[in-house]
Each structure stands twice: as C-alpha cells, then as structure tokens.
Design an enzyme around this catalytic site. Structure first.
Site, PDB file in Angstrom:
ATOM      1  N   HIS A 170       0.825  -1.212   0.000  1.00 12.45           N
ATOM      2  CA  HIS A 170       0.000   0.000   0.000  1.00 12.45           C
ATOM      3  C   HIS A 170       0.865   1.271   0.000  1.00 12.45           C
ATOM      4  CE1 HIS A 170       0.840   1.123   4.183  1.00 12.45           C
ATOM      5  NE2 HIS A 170       0.785  -0.174   4.452  1.00 12.45           N
ATOM      6  N   ALA A 171       0.266   2.371  -0.405  1.00  7.76           N
ATOM      7  CA  ALA A 171       0.964   3.662  -0.450  1.00  7.76           C
ATOM      8  C   ALA A 171       1.210   4.198   0.967  1.00  7.76           C
ATOM      9  CB  ALA A 171       0.131   4.661  -1.250  1.00  7.76           C
ATOM     10  N   THR A 185       1.128   6.157   4.336  1.00  8.04           N
ATOM     11  CA  THR A 185       0.024   6.711   5.116  1.00  8.04           C
ATOM     12  C   THR A 185       0.541   7.756   6.101  1.00  8.04           C
ATOM     13  OG1 THR A 185       0.218   5.118   6.927  1.00  8.04           O
ATOM     14  CG2 THR A 185      -1.131   4.461   5.023  1.00  8.04           C
ATOM     15  N   TRP A 224       0.345   7.563   9.313  1.00  9.11           N
ATOM     16  CA  TRP A 224       1.065   6.894  10.402  1.00  9.11           C
ATOM     17  C   TRP A 224       2.421   6.376   9.952  1.00  9.11           C
ATOM     18  CZ3 TRP A 224      -2.818   3.640  13.844  1.00  9.11           C
ATOM     19  CH2 TRP A 224      -3.637   4.533  14.538  1.00  9.11           C
ATOM     20  N   GLU A 244      -2.382  -7.032   7.482  1.00 11.67           N
ATOM     21  CA  GLU A 244      -1.043  -6.945   8.063  1.00 11.67           C
ATOM     22  C   GLU A 244      -0.956  -7.777   9.340  1.00 11.67           C
ATOM     23  OE1 GLU A 244       2.073  -6.846   8.127  1.00 11.67           O
ATOM     24  OE2 GLU A 244       2.533  -4.751   7.638  1.00 11.67           O
TER      25      GLU A 244
END
Length: 202
Positions: A9-10, A12, A14, A82
C-alpha cells in the site's frame, strides 16, 4: 500463465509519523497518493482480470488509485491483512522501542520467535497469507491479477513462495510503499520477479 502483481500500500499518515498500524488504519499521505498514481500509470497498459486487496482503508484506496477501479470492484480478502501487532497497534515505534526493548530486539533479530503482545506471530501471518494466496490462484488459472497488501504480509507470502525460513525475514529485499513485485506461475512453477521494484517513481 498467471501473473500476479504484488503491491505494498501507499504511504500513510502513520507511516510518515512512525506509528505502528497493523490492524488499525490511517489515510494515505499526499505523497503516497501521488506514488500510487505513478504506479497506476506504469501498469495502465496491462489489462487486469481481477484486483484483490486487504480490507484496510489504506490497501483498498491504493488499489483504487493503481487500478482505476471503484472500491466496490476490488475483492477484499482478510487473509491479506497486516500482522496484528496487538497492544503495539496505534503506538509510536520509538516509544515501543524504549518500553519493550527485549521484545523489539526479538522482532528484529529472531522474527521466527516473535509474538506481538496480544497479537500475531509471523508464522500465523504467513499461514493466513498463504491460505489467501492459494485461494486466489486456484480461482484464476491464467491472466493478470493485482494484489495490494502490507509489507509484513507480502514478505511472509514471498518467503512461503520461495520456501525460505522466516528466520531470514529481514534479510529479504525490503518492500517500500507502492513497490511492485510480480510473480509468474506456469505449469505449476512459481517464479518471483522484480521484487520490491520502485523504478516507476523515477
């Protein structure tokens, strides 16, 4: 032949702030969305037969941007989530390092023995990622699939595909946000190619 494009995923909010996400979530950063768009342009000439993603917002949003499909058209699979970091989820990594140094040391030096407090082991993560993978590839005998997941999940899955021990988890190539790995399956033979490729950012 079946080709599967594996994407982390790109970036974030966090990720940028050094906060452990695990099963929790945070929105994509502007930079993350832009890199997902670059990956989408890189893959735009490749017709996709299906798009799978972890059900987390960050994975689904990345899959939307990269594939150009709406969220409703993306097949969510909980096996692609995850590592569940338990009580570490939502905490700053720097604070965890200070307060639980021994467990963090195990995490980085003996990953095959690590168990998140109230969460997963890498072996458990690998088992559900492998189950998700087998279900997906059994559904598609040929064609091209995009699969968007998370760093820990993809690293465990790749170790499974390459038949490598989780003891060497951290020695495998790192997977940056929006990195691309592709796997080809033909006549039962699995070949992992371009692991963690980020050339599409250039």
């Amino acid at each position: 032949m079946l080709t599967v494009y594996l994407v982390r995923h790109a970036q974030t909010e966090w990720n940028a702030q050094g906060i452990v996400q695990g099963w929790k979530d945070s929105p994509l950063t502007k930079d993350g969305a832009e890199k997902a768009e670059l990956l989408g342009r890189h893959l735009k000439e490749i017709p996709l037969d299906a798009v799978y993603a972890s059900p987390t917002e960050r994975a689904v949003k990345t899959a939307e941007i990269v594939s150009g499909l709406p969220a409703a058209s993306i097949r969510k699979n909980e096996g692609l989530m995850e590592l569940n970091y338990g009580s570490w989820d939502g905490r700053r990594a720097a604070d965890i390092q200070k307060e639980e140094e021994a467990k963090v040391t195990t995490f980085f030096t003996e990953p095959h023995l690590f168990e998140a407090p109230g969460g997963d082991t890498f072996a458990a993560l690998q088992k559900r990622a492998a189950t998700a993978w087998e279900s997906i590839v059994d559904t598609h005998n040929e064609g091209r699939i995009l699969l968007v997941s998370h760093s820990g999940t993809l690293k465990c899955l790749l170790a499974y595909l390459k038949q490598e021990s989780l003891e060497y988890f951290w020695e495998a190539p790192s997977l940056a946000n929006c990195s691309l790995t592709h796997v080809e399956i033909e006549n039962g033979k699995i070949v992992v190619k371009d692991e963690g490729n980020v050339s599409h950012f250039e």
